[in-house]
Design an enzyme around this catalytic site. Sequence first.
Site, short mmCIF file in Angstrom:
data_model
loop_
_atom_site.label_atom_id
_atom_site.label_comp_id
_atom_site.label_asym_id
_atom_site.label_seq_id
_atom_site.Cartn_x
_atom_site.Cartn_y
_atom_site.Cartn_z
N MET A 30 0.86 -1.17 0.06
CA MET A 30 0.15 0.11 0.08
C MET A 30 0.78 1.13 0.14
O MET A 30 0.34 2.48 0.23
CB MET A 30 -1.13 0.20 1.36
CG MET A 30 -1.85 -1.23 1.08
SD MET A 30 -3.34 -0.68 2.11
CE MET A 30 -2.82 -0.73 3.62
N GLY A 31 2.34 1.20 -0.43
CA GLY A 31 3.04 2.13 -0.39
C GLY A 31 3.67 2.64 0.98
O GLY A 31 3.44 2.12 1.90
N TYR A 32 4.15 4.07 0.87
CA TYR A 32 4.98 4.41 1.92
C TYR A 32 6.06 3.35 2.56
O TYR A 32 5.94 2.93 3.62
CB TYR A 32 3.89 4.91 3.17
CG TYR A 32 4.67 6.11 3.75
CD1 TYR A 32 4.57 7.35 2.99
CD2 TYR A 32 5.36 6.15 4.91
CE1 TYR A 32 5.19 8.64 3.73
CE2 TYR A 32 5.74 7.03 5.59
CZ TYR A 32 5.78 8.57 5.01
OH TYR A 32 6.36 9.64 5.72
N HIS A 37 9.26 -3.48 3.28
CA HIS A 37 9.00 -3.95 2.02
C HIS A 37 10.24 -4.14 1.02
O HIS A 37 10.05 -5.05 0.25
CB HIS A 37 8.31 -2.57 1.51
CG HIS A 37 7.17 -2.14 2.16
ND1 HIS A 37 6.87 -1.05 3.05
CD2 HIS A 37 5.71 -2.78 2.00
CE1 HIS A 37 5.72 -0.93 3.26
NE2 HIS A 37 5.06 -2.02 2.97
N ASP A 149 2.31 -9.05 9.32
CA ASP A 149 1.14 -9.52 9.32
C ASP A 149 0.78 -10.81 9.08
O ASP A 149 0.40 -11.34 8.27
CB ASP A 149 0.55 -8.61 7.92
CG ASP A 149 0.82 -7.13 8.16
OD1 ASP A 149 -0.07 -6.63 8.93
OD2 ASP A 149 1.52 -6.63 7.09
N GLN A 152 -2.77 -12.12 8.24
CA GLN A 152 -2.69 -11.70 6.53
C GLN A 152 -2.16 -12.72 5.74
O GLN A 152 -2.59 -13.49 5.00
CB GLN A 152 -2.43 -10.44 6.39
CG GLN A 152 -2.39 -10.05 4.71
CD GLN A 152 -1.82 -8.82 4.42
OE1 GLN A 152 -2.79 -7.95 4.48
NE2 GLN A 152 -0.55 -8.49 4.26
O1 PAF Z 1 -0.25 -5.66 3.75
C1 PAF Z 1 -0.57 -4.77 2.92
O2 PAF Z 1 0.04 -3.80 2.61
C2 PAF Z 1 -1.92 -5.13 2.44
O3 PAF Z 1 -2.84 -5.70 3.13
C3 PAF Z 1 -1.80 -5.69 0.93
C4 PAF Z 1 -1.37 -6.97 0.90
C5 PAF Z 1 -1.03 -4.91 -0.20
C6 PAF Z 1 -3.47 -5.59 0.34
O4 PAF Z 1 -3.97 -4.34 0.30
#
Ligand code: PAF
Length: 279
Positions: A30-32, A37, A149, A152
């Site tokens: 989701m950037g930033y 990342h 996460d 997730q």
């Molecule tokens: O972890 C994230 O940044 C978001 O949940 C993802 C996996 C990009 C989905 O929008």
Amino acid sequence: METVTTVAELRSIVKQWKKEGKSIGFVPTMGYLHEGHGSLISRARENDRVVVSIFVNPMQFGENEDFSSYPRDFERDCRFCGSLGTDIVFHPDPSEIYASDFCTFVDMSRLTENLCGKSRPGHFRGVCTVVAKLLNIVNPDRAYFGEKDAQQLAVIKRMVRDLNIDVEIIGCPIVREHDGLAKSSRNTYLNGDERKAALVLNKALSYAEMLAKKGVTDPETITSAMIELIKSEPLAKVDYVKAVNSITMEDIEKINPQTLIAIAVYIGKTRLIDNLIVR
Ligand code: PAF
């Protein structure tokens, strides 16, 4: 590095790569972007080509959550992606992803009923829907997600298995600041005092690890001790502290190797998550 904003353009590039026999690694974000990342992008370089998506997905935010204030800096993100050898940044407009009459969703029961799924109703429906769409658009060989996460990651692995999506999901270790705070785009919300207070998350997890190493196997004993420690920090408010099975996300009766200890704590108004797997 190229920036692509439409599904059609991305698909035509990917089609060409596939024709040439290139493998594709995908990092949805989701950037930033931060070093967390960065570690996913670096790992994705094990493929011939790397696609990073930058899309703040409105569907995974609740009504009173931080969608509009979520930090964004596209130019900086592009420089960061370029420096790590990304081939394409996919940066679609929400209307490119969600048609005005969009009405198909990916929903999951069981794994999403505990932890963040309980605190943030509808969150994983939004995550599953967008990740399924992005995987369909990019059609990668491998996709990379952070272990911070943890729920997730488990949810996406299960979705890919249950829906027979042809991709390998790879989890990458949590990246931390020098003092132990897990890297997160939301750390940017913290003021000086809150930044110091946020260390309580990692402290509570280290305490849990120490208790588990000493042989404590009762989840309640460990989570209560963690809650007490977190409560000693005036700026912190516990959302949840849980010991669960790291694959099913269900509560467990006895701590064992592979137990996930997961926490969500408000520091001021900022909700932070962190976890560890008991080894
Ligand atoms: O972890 C994230 O940044 C978001 O949940 C993802 C996996 C990009 C989905 O929008």
